[in-house]
Design an enzyme around this catalytic site. Structure first.
Site, PDB file in Angstrom:
ATOM      1  N   ARG A  97     -27.326  21.775   1.766  1.00 62.65           N
ATOM      2  CA  ARG A  97     -27.196  22.141   0.351  1.00 62.65           C
ATOM      3  C   ARG A  97     -28.353  23.020  -0.122  1.00 62.65           C
ATOM      4  O   ARG A  97     -28.863  22.867  -1.229  1.00 62.65           O
ATOM      5  CB  ARG A  97     -27.099  20.877  -0.538  1.00 62.65           C
ATOM      6  CG  ARG A  97     -25.939  19.960  -0.176  1.00 62.65           C
ATOM      7  CD  ARG A  97     -24.576  20.657  -0.344  1.00 62.65           C
ATOM      8  NE  ARG A  97     -23.488  19.775   0.090  1.00 62.65           N
ATOM      9  CZ  ARG A  97     -22.927  19.832   1.294  1.00 62.65           C
ATOM     10  NH1 ARG A  97     -23.326  20.722   2.181  1.00 62.65           N
ATOM     11  NH2 ARG A  97     -21.943  19.026   1.622  1.00 62.65           N
TER      12      ARG A  97
ATOM     13  N   SER B 116     -19.099  15.603  -5.792  1.00 60.28           N
ATOM     14  CA  SER B 116     -20.141  14.644  -5.412  1.00 60.28           C
ATOM     15  C   SER B 116     -21.374  14.879  -6.273  1.00 60.28           C
ATOM     16  O   SER B 116     -21.937  15.975  -6.262  1.00 60.28           O
ATOM     17  CB  SER B 116     -20.503  14.797  -3.933  1.00 60.28           C
ATOM     18  OG  SER B 116     -19.396  14.497  -3.124  1.00 60.28           O
TER      19      SER B 116
ATOM     20  N   GLU C  18     -26.795  16.667  -6.632  1.00 56.07           N
ATOM     21  CA  GLU C  18     -26.246  17.863  -5.996  1.00 56.07           C
ATOM     22  C   GLU C  18     -25.802  18.850  -7.069  1.00 56.07           C
ATOM     23  O   GLU C  18     -25.832  20.049  -6.863  1.00 56.07           O
ATOM     24  CB  GLU C  18     -25.066  17.477  -5.103  1.00 56.07           C
ATOM     25  CG  GLU C  18     -24.503  18.629  -4.295  1.00 56.07           C
ATOM     26  CD  GLU C  18     -23.490  18.164  -3.262  1.00 56.07           C
ATOM     27  OE1 GLU C  18     -22.358  18.665  -3.286  1.00 56.07           O
ATOM     28  OE2 GLU C  18     -23.842  17.298  -2.423  1.00 56.07           O
TER      29      GLU C  18
END
Length: 304
Positions: A177, A227, A297
């Site tokens: 990420r 998420s 995230e």
């Protein structure tokens, strides 16, 4: 008060008037369906417009933020000062042999479909991610054991000197990420993906299976940003949250999904503050109970 209102004429010189929007409510542009107004929202229709826009913003010290489909974004209730550049109209996709090239605003489901149509494998994992190519490169998006780093060959970006450069996979520094684009605040214009020929039916079978699994396990009926937390090393965020007794826990209109504890959802009437307060509560409870730090995230922009 919109202190940048008088700057809209700078952009109306080279934008369609309807693509320069003052005080646009960002809740209409993000999946969470929360967020206050952006002073100036710009919707470019060409790479040249994007390049020129960023050049003006940098020269005149106007704060600017680049967004795609808003699927991994939380905008605070006070909105965003300065300029928001929404890139989802730059969505051309081209296939040449085993290379698929897409502009930054192309949806991942569309490039996955285009790969399928051309019997190209590698992008199946992205079929259900509701983001754009630009956002996917920015954060090295992934799902179901696949990620952008697996298939990308290069990306065309605007760097911090306002130069348009092509970065190789290695130069993109894609991690979990993360990317050089994220670290240095570059802007993705397009990306090239190296895929492989395969049987159409086998690719379709995988896409159908991943789609079914996503629909069964994720709370797609509610606004969310997917998420909420990154996966902590050695753990699963959703299981930690569930084991902390937080499944269904809510603050205001924000709640931990009953279907998948890794998702914070807007169950109706949530504010950005509700969502942020819930994120902080989850972080504290998981840290206190298991000693594990959860990191969002979702990208959070704007002011309270």
């Amino acid at each position: 008060m919109n202190q940048y209102k008088n700057l809209n004429s700078l952009f109306e010189e080279f934008y369609k008037k309807e693509n320069v929007i003052l005080d646009s409510e960002m809740k209409n542009h993000v999946y969470f369906r929360v967020g206050g107004p952006a002073d100036i929202l710009l919707i470019p229709e060409s790479k040249e417009q994007v390049i020129k826009t960023i050049k003006i913003c940098r020269e005149k010290s106007i704060p600017f933020y680049v967004v795609g489909n808003g699927s991994n974004l939380l905008v605070k209730d006070g909105g965003i000062r300065g300029v928001v550049i929404k890139l989802n109209e730059l969505k051309n996709i081209r296939v040449d042999g085993d290379i698929l090239e897409a502009e930054c605003g192309a949806m991942l489901k569309d490039i996955s479909n285009e790969a399928l149509k051309n019997s190209l494998t590698g992008l199946e994992f992205s079929c259900g991610i509701p983001g754009t190519v630009g956002g996917a490169v920015f954060m090295n998006a992934g799902a179901y054991n696949g990620e952008i780093a697996d298939v990308i060959e290069s990306a065309e970006v605007i760097n911090d000197k306002n130069e348009v450069v092509v970065l190789s996979k290695e130069e993109l520094e894609l991690g979990y990420r993360s990317s050089i684009v994220m670290k240095k605040n570059y802007v993705v214009l397009s990306a090239r993906f190296k895929l492989q020929k395969a049987e159409y039916d086998k690719i379709k079978e995988t896409v159908d299976d991943l789609t079914r699994r996503r629909e069964e396990k994720q709370p797609l009926e509610y606004p969310s940003a997917g998420s909420t937390f990154k996966r902590p090393e050695g753990y699963y965020a959703g299981k930690l949250i569930q084991d902390a007794g937080l499944k269904g826990y809510s603050i205001g209109g924000a709640a931990v999904s009953e279907k998948h504890s890794g998702f914070v959802i807007n169950k109706g009437g949530a504010t950005a503050k509700d969502i942020i307060d819930l994120i902080k509560h989850i972080q504290k409870e998981v840290k206190d109970k298991f000693g594990v730090e959860l990191h969002p995230e979702v990208r959070i922009l704007g002011e309270d």
